[in-house]
Scaffold this motif. Structure first.
Motif, PDB file in Angstrom:
ATOM      1  N   TYR A  38     -22.658  -3.703  33.652  1.00 42.10           N
ATOM      2  CA  TYR A  38     -23.197  -3.043  34.835  1.00 42.10           C
ATOM      3  C   TYR A  38     -23.300  -1.533  34.661  1.00 42.10           C
ATOM      4  O   TYR A  38     -23.660  -0.820  35.588  1.00 42.10           O
ATOM      5  CB  TYR A  38     -22.327  -3.348  36.059  1.00 42.10           C
ATOM      6  CG  TYR A  38     -22.365  -4.806  36.447  1.00 42.10           C
ATOM      7  CD1 TYR A  38     -23.293  -5.280  37.356  1.00 42.10           C
ATOM      8  CD2 TYR A  38     -21.476  -5.709  35.868  1.00 42.10           C
ATOM      9  CE1 TYR A  38     -23.334  -6.622  37.700  1.00 42.10           C
ATOM     10  CE2 TYR A  38     -21.506  -7.054  36.202  1.00 42.10           C
ATOM     11  CZ  TYR A  38     -22.445  -7.499  37.113  1.00 42.10           C
ATOM     12  OH  TYR A  38     -22.489  -8.823  37.449  1.00 42.10           O
ATOM     13  N   TYR A  40     -24.383   2.149  32.440  1.00 40.04           N
ATOM     14  CA  TYR A  40     -25.623   2.821  32.065  1.00 40.04           C
ATOM     15  C   TYR A  40     -26.246   2.142  30.852  1.00 40.04           C
ATOM     16  O   TYR A  40     -25.583   1.828  29.875  1.00 40.04           O
ATOM     17  CB  TYR A  40     -25.327   4.287  31.744  1.00 40.04           C
ATOM     18  CG  TYR A  40     -26.500   5.031  31.158  1.00 40.04           C
ATOM     19  CD1 TYR A  40     -27.465   5.590  31.990  1.00 40.04           C
ATOM     20  CD2 TYR A  40     -26.641   5.168  29.772  1.00 40.04           C
ATOM     21  CE1 TYR A  40     -28.547   6.281  31.457  1.00 40.04           C
ATOM     22  CE2 TYR A  40     -27.720   5.857  29.230  1.00 40.04           C
ATOM     23  CZ  TYR A  40     -28.670   6.410  30.078  1.00 40.04           C
ATOM     24  OH  TYR A  40     -29.747   7.088  29.551  1.00 40.04           O
ATOM     25  N   HIS A 332     -33.372  -5.413  42.763  1.00 35.76           N
ATOM     26  CA  HIS A 332     -33.881  -5.023  41.446  1.00 35.76           C
ATOM     27  C   HIS A 332     -35.265  -5.609  41.186  1.00 35.76           C
ATOM     28  O   HIS A 332     -35.525  -6.179  40.124  1.00 35.76           O
ATOM     29  CB  HIS A 332     -32.903  -5.473  40.344  1.00 35.76           C
ATOM     30  CG  HIS A 332     -31.467  -5.480  40.769  1.00 35.76           C
ATOM     31  ND1 HIS A 332     -30.780  -4.319  41.042  1.00 35.76           N
ATOM     32  CD2 HIS A 332     -30.598  -6.499  41.013  1.00 35.76           C
ATOM     33  CE1 HIS A 332     -29.543  -4.620  41.416  1.00 35.76           C
ATOM     34  NE2 HIS A 332     -29.408  -5.933  41.414  1.00 35.76           N
ATOM     35  N   GLU A 363     -28.501  -4.150  36.882  1.00 37.94           N
ATOM     36  CA  GLU A 363     -27.971  -3.759  38.181  1.00 37.94           C
ATOM     37  C   GLU A 363     -28.489  -2.401  38.624  1.00 37.94           C
ATOM     38  O   GLU A 363     -28.682  -2.160  39.816  1.00 37.94           O
ATOM     39  CB  GLU A 363     -26.445  -3.732  38.141  1.00 37.94           C
ATOM     40  CG  GLU A 363     -25.772  -3.428  39.466  1.00 37.94           C
ATOM     41  CD  GLU A 363     -25.717  -4.614  40.421  1.00 37.94           C
ATOM     42  OE1 GLU A 363     -25.298  -4.431  41.571  1.00 37.94           O
ATOM     43  OE2 GLU A 363     -26.104  -5.729  40.004  1.00 37.94           O
ATOM     44  N   ARG A 364     -28.740  -1.494  37.692  1.00 35.63           N
ATOM     45  CA  ARG A 364     -29.087  -0.131  38.054  1.00 35.63           C
ATOM     46  C   ARG A 364     -30.593   0.110  38.150  1.00 35.63           C
ATOM     47  O   ARG A 364     -31.015   1.240  38.421  1.00 35.63           O
ATOM     48  CB  ARG A 364     -28.449   0.851  37.063  1.00 35.63           C
ATOM     49  CG  ARG A 364     -26.938   0.891  37.169  1.00 35.63           C
ATOM     50  CD  ARG A 364     -26.278   1.714  36.083  1.00 35.63           C
ATOM     51  NE  ARG A 364     -24.829   1.642  36.194  1.00 35.63           N
ATOM     52  CZ  ARG A 364     -24.043   2.654  36.590  1.00 35.63           C
ATOM     53  NH1 ARG A 364     -24.578   3.813  36.896  1.00 35.63           N
ATOM     54  NH2 ARG A 364     -22.735   2.496  36.664  1.00 35.63           N
ATOM     55  N   ARG A 366     -33.453   0.426  40.204  1.00 31.46           N
ATOM     56  CA  ARG A 366     -33.587   0.622  41.651  1.00 31.46           C
ATOM     57  C   ARG A 366     -34.972   1.172  41.978  1.00 31.46           C
ATOM     58  O   ARG A 366     -35.160   2.377  42.207  1.00 31.46           O
ATOM     59  CB  ARG A 366     -32.525   1.601  42.154  1.00 31.46           C
ATOM     60  CG  ARG A 366     -31.094   1.252  41.805  1.00 31.46           C
ATOM     61  CD  ARG A 366     -30.604  -0.007  42.495  1.00 31.46           C
ATOM     62  NE  ARG A 366     -29.153  -0.158  42.331  1.00 31.46           N
ATOM     63  CZ  ARG A 366     -28.455  -1.163  42.813  1.00 31.46           C
ATOM     64  NH1 ARG A 366     -29.056  -2.132  43.503  1.00 31.46           N
ATOM     65  NH2 ARG A 366     -27.146  -1.220  42.618  1.00 31.46           N
ATOM     66  N   TYR A 384     -32.809   4.597  39.375  1.00 31.91           N
ATOM     67  CA  TYR A 384     -31.806   4.264  38.359  1.00 31.91           C
ATOM     68  C   TYR A 384     -30.414   4.740  38.788  1.00 31.91           C
ATOM     69  O   TYR A 384     -29.865   5.720  38.291  1.00 31.91           O
ATOM     70  CB  TYR A 384     -32.157   4.819  36.981  1.00 31.91           C
ATOM     71  CG  TYR A 384     -31.375   4.071  35.907  1.00 31.91           C
ATOM     72  CD1 TYR A 384     -31.821   2.838  35.460  1.00 31.91           C
ATOM     73  CD2 TYR A 384     -30.179   4.563  35.415  1.00 31.91           C
ATOM     74  CE1 TYR A 384     -31.087   2.109  34.538  1.00 31.91           C
ATOM     75  CE2 TYR A 384     -29.431   3.852  34.496  1.00 31.91           C
ATOM     76  CZ  TYR A 384     -29.889   2.623  34.066  1.00 31.91           C
ATOM     77  OH  TYR A 384     -29.144   1.895  33.165  1.00 31.91           O
ATOM     78  N   HIS A 385     -29.859   3.993  39.699  1.00 32.95           N
ATOM     79  CA  HIS A 385     -28.654   4.422  40.400  1.00 32.95           C
ATOM     80  C   HIS A 385     -27.738   3.225  40.569  1.00 32.95           C
ATOM     81  O   HIS A 385     -28.205   2.091  40.758  1.00 32.95           O
ATOM     82  CB  HIS A 385     -29.057   4.956  41.775  1.00 32.95           C
ATOM     83  CG  HIS A 385     -28.366   6.210  42.185  1.00 32.95           C
ATOM     84  ND1 HIS A 385     -27.147   6.227  42.798  1.00 32.95           N
ATOM     85  CD2 HIS A 385     -28.740   7.507  42.080  1.00 32.95           C
ATOM     86  CE1 HIS A 385     -26.801   7.472  43.063  1.00 32.95           C
ATOM     87  NE2 HIS A 385     -27.760   8.280  42.632  1.00 32.95           N
ATOM     88  N   GLY A 386     -26.451   3.475  40.566  1.00 36.75           N
ATOM     89  CA  GLY A 386     -25.509   2.405  40.865  1.00 36.75           C
ATOM     90  C   GLY A 386     -25.428   2.113  42.345  1.00 36.75           C
ATOM     91  O   GLY A 386     -25.327   0.967  42.771  1.00 36.75           O
ATOM     92  N   LEU A 407     -19.940   1.391  39.657  1.00 38.44           N
ATOM     93  CA  LEU A 407     -21.330   1.772  39.910  1.00 38.44           C
ATOM     94  C   LEU A 407     -21.476   3.208  40.381  1.00 38.44           C
ATOM     95  O   LEU A 407     -22.601   3.724  40.453  1.00 38.44           O
ATOM     96  CB  LEU A 407     -21.951   0.816  40.939  1.00 38.44           C
ATOM     97  CG  LEU A 407     -22.116  -0.624  40.448  1.00 38.44           C
ATOM     98  CD1 LEU A 407     -22.683  -1.498  41.560  1.00 38.44           C
ATOM     99  CD2 LEU A 407     -23.018  -0.680  39.223  1.00 38.44           C
ATOM    100  N   THR A 410     -22.216   7.714  37.286  1.00 39.70           N
ATOM    101  CA  THR A 410     -23.671   7.904  37.237  1.00 39.70           C
ATOM    102  C   THR A 410     -24.232   8.151  35.849  1.00 39.70           C
ATOM    103  O   THR A 410     -25.427   8.016  35.638  1.00 39.70           O
ATOM    104  CB  THR A 410     -24.075   9.096  38.127  1.00 39.70           C
ATOM    105  OG1 THR A 410     -23.488  10.284  37.582  1.00 39.70           O
ATOM    106  CG2 THR A 410     -23.591   8.895  39.556  1.00 39.70           C
TER     107      THR A 410
END
Length: 770
Positions: A38, A40, A332, A363-364, A366, A384-386, A407, A410
């Motif tokens: 999960y 980067y 996503h 997961e990231r 976005r 591209y964010h948690g 998450l 960053t």
């Protein structure tokens, strides 16, 4: 489970262009398991996580470090990409990002390889800006709560050096909820600027805004189809559409129902809300609620949608033109739906069953914003964010998910932009519009790519290129492109160059969209007493070829008729089309408040039973009862009870009284949106707000801003006399100056006695035996 292979293109530049080739595999793809990572992922690694339908291609054109956390993007006249970079919810330690850390950057492809490789910071030190509009080279409008700014680059170095307030104190609240602050700043074909979550519409006058009242309740994102019908996006529902432009419903303080604005176009089911993630999505804010996730653990319906786009380009498949794309960052994915004209309105239908257009297992990933580009491709902005949930609403459940999977780590500021195309599409030529001649700009109004049409029109109007008028008149008269003629008409309107000849030609057009636009651009001429245009308008009543859009616009535009024609025309329109509540509300919105009693008298003067007239009586009685003075309501009672009143008219009027006083259902309201069968949001403490103190502070800021906004509205609104309607212990009561003897006499009618007696309990007057 077998997944579609995605091979990487060669590294083309320091900011890598990574491409997924056109697919040849079966569709839809197989459902994937939860990822085991999960954190980067590099841009190269992320490309292996995507799924697309056959024939489509996905390319990365910008990544970190060139781009940070982007939430809004727009292409300028030179073909450069502007992005608003935010400091939203970077981690769980700093819940508010309301600090001057946001920027507006310009990204450019300097070597023509398709990759954005140059970054310039146009403005920095901003606090969570939410909207961007490029007016012309060197002039940019930015929505930064609570103000709207004009940022200017006066020396040509692509850095803003002048900052001027266009509006102050009413574009959201500093420190308020991000989800409930205005955004959009969308320039539509009618040369008006529309927003979401703000009931104001703007027109650029060369120095600032002319402001019109409007309606806007949705949360994030504004788009439009070729004809300018607005679509707006709520977080947890498919886009709504406005068949009647916002500003018409800002005209009346008596008629507040606004059918035709923000209409649900998903049909009688909730199919348009359905999403199809490629894998389980437990990391959503209400993932613990029964009915939010399917048996596979995947999100069932939209929950964090926003930043929608109506695709009007050339590089996707030809059948994709006009489709609506909605980013869903919590799942996503990017959804794709098609718009259809049903003959009575528009209908939105998902393009695929069992799969969504663009999905990722990461997961990231976005996606938060989509747009058609100058090359005709569809572009997607990835935050591209948690974390994608405002801390105000983070539940204990989601907070646990974020912490468990790190998450809020960053890995710095990250942002990515993707280009989507299709093997059957054709790229449009990218050109510097600002360097073109006026005639060349006019010619682009008939371009296949809607981006070229929109931006050419905007540049002509913003710069008030009056030398364009002859070419625009020729384009409007002679172009084989209906869209070219439509843009020519609206560009003439933006230049103040619509005369009687142009208006008459538009009203007589065989094209429904030009005819509907002709009604709008003719309003100023009718208001000034142009008899030729007025006669042409009146001639359309009953002669709309059963076209719903023309009927709705005819109804809305009737309010622009001069005093000598307005009321009679409205009665004719109501009789012809008032059985449809959208047409009814559109026409009633144009009745001046002072003329409502005269309208009611004219409705009662119609002798033959008519569904539209009956609907109008109910609606008019409802409106006047809510806001009328004691004298106006007493006169209304006398009209209802008059001996000559026909039973069908009296029944309609009493229904209007019951809506206000007895809580009866308003018959003109839209059918309720079908609701998903979800369970309780309260499950142990999973749904409890995790940051309760922060939520309270933001709520206070929201309330303070709402009070400021309400005070501004009240100061600008025309004063109204005191209403006869009061609320006593939560019950509506009418307070009259004298006994309503005529109404009371109706209790002797056996067919009305029960209804009228019930109403009189809610009416008081001096000497009444309570």
């Amino acid at each position: 489970m077998t997944r579609h292979s995605l091979c990487r293109a060669a590294l083309l530049a320091s900011s890598a262009l990574l491409a997924a080739p056109a697919f040849a595999q079966d569709w839809p793809p197989a459902f994937q398991p939860l990822p085991d990572f999960y954190g980067y992922m590099t841009p190269e690694e992320s490309m292996d996580t995507f799924y697309l339908p056959p024939g489509y291609q996905l390319e990365q054109i910008a990544t970190e470090p060139l781009l940070g956390d982007g939430i809004v993007m727009q292409w300028d006249y030179q073909g450069r990409l502007w992005v608003v970079e935010t400091t939203f919810m970077l981690n769980l330690d700093e819940l508010t990002s309301a600090t001057p850390g946001s920027s507006i950057v310009i990204l450019e492809d300097t070597d023509g390889d398709g990759v954005l490789d140059s970054r310039k910071v146009f403005a920095e030190g901003l606090v969570l800006p939410r909207a961007l509009l490029i007016l012309e080279p060197g002039k940019v409008i930015v929505g930064e709560a609570p103000n709207i700014w004009l940022l200017e680059d006066t020396d040509g170095d692509d850095v803003a050096d002048v900052k001027t307030a266009l509006t102050e104190g009413n574009y959201g609240g500093l420190g308020g909820s991000i989800e409930h602050n205005p955004n959009g700043m969308f320039w539509n074909i009618d040369n008006r600027i529309y927003n979401a979550y703000l009931d104001e519409v703007y027109r650029w006058n060369g120095e600032g805004f002319d402001v019109e009242r409007g309606i806007s309740i949705t949360q994030w994102g504004v788009a439009a189809d070729d004809q300018g019908r607005l679509l707006r996006q709520g977080n947890s529902a498919a886009p709504s559409m406005s068949f009647v432009p916002d500003t018409y419903y800002g005209r009346s303080t008596i008629f507040t129902r606004n059918r035709g604005n923000h209409e649900w176009v998903g049909g009688p089911s909730r199919d348009a809300n359905r999403v199809w993630p490629i894998r389980p999505t437990p990391g959503i804010n209400r993932g613990y609620v029964d009915g939010m996730l399917d048996e596979r653990g995947a999100l069932i319906e939209l929950t964090a949608a926003g930043g929608l786009a109506t695709y009007r380009g050339t590089a996707l498949a030809p059948e994709d033109y006009g489709s609506v794309f909605v980013p869903e960052p919590a799942a996503h994915l990017l959804t794709m739906s098609r718009l259809f004209d049903t003959g009575t309105g528009m209908h939105l239908r998902k393009a695929y069953e069992g799969a969504d257009f663009l999905t990722s297992t990461e997961e990231r990933f976005r996606p938060v914003f989509a747009a058609t580009g100058p090359d005709g491709a569809l572009y997607v902005l990835d935050l591209y964010h948690g974390i994608v949930q405002d801390a105000v609403y983070i539940t204990n459940y989601l907070n646990d998910w974020i912490e468990t999977h790190d998450l809020d780590e960053t890995h710095g500021a990250n942002g990515r932009v993707y280009r989507l195309s299709h093997e059957s599409g054709t790229a449009s030529e990218v050109m510097d519009l600002a360097a073109l001649s006026t005639d060349d700009l006019v010619a682009l109004l008939a371009h296949d790519n809607g981006w070229h049409r929109d931006h050419s029109q905007r540049l002509i109007v913003v710069q008030q290129k009056q030398d364009a008028v002859p070419a625009l008149r020729a384009l409007f008269s002679d172009s084989p492109s209906a869209l070219g003629r439509l843009h020519a008409l609206w560009t003439l309107d933006g230049l103040g160059a619509v005369d009687t000849e142009i208006a008459l030609a538009a009203l007589a057009s065989s094209d429904r969209d030009i005819r509907a636009a002709g009604l709008r651009v003719s309003e100023a001429l009718m208001a000034s007493g142009d008899q030729q245009v007025t006669d042409a308008f009146l001639g359309l009543i009953g002669n709309t070829n059963n076209d719903w859009q023309v009927q709705y616009q005819l109804a809305a535009s009737s309010g622009a008729l001069d005093d000598a024609h307005r009321l009679d025309a409205m009665i004719d329109i109501i009789a012809a089309y008032g059985a449809n509540y959208i047409a009814l509300d559109a026409v009633l919105s144009g009745v001046p408040d002072a003329d409502v009693p005269a309208l009611i008298a004219a409705l009662f003067a119609v002798e033959a039973p008519n569904t539209g007239i009956a609907n109008a009586i109910t609606t008019a009685v409802t409106g006047l009862t809510r806001v009328g003075t004691a004298e106006e309501v007493a006169a209304l009672f006398d009209q209802i009870a008059a001996p000559e009143r026909a039973p069908w008219q009296r029944n309609a009027a009493i229904t209007g009284l019951e809506v206000v006083l007895a809580g009866a259902a308003d018959p003109g309201l839209a059918p309720p949106l079908p609701r998903a069968p979800t369970g309780s949001w309260t499950v142990d403490d999973l749904g409890t707000p995790h940051y309760a103190a922060f939520r309270e502070a933001v709520g206070t800021a929201d309330a303070e801003q709402a009070a400021i906004y309400a005070a501004q509205r009240a100061a600008n609104a025309p004063p109204r006399p005191t209403s006869a309607l009061e609320t006593v212990d939560g019950v509506p009561m009418l307070s009259l100056a004298a006994e309503p003897t005529a109404l009371l006499a109706l209790t002797e009618d056996a067919t009305l006695a029960t209804r009228v007696t019930g109403l009189t309990y809610l009416v008081t007057w001096p000497g009444k035996d309570q």
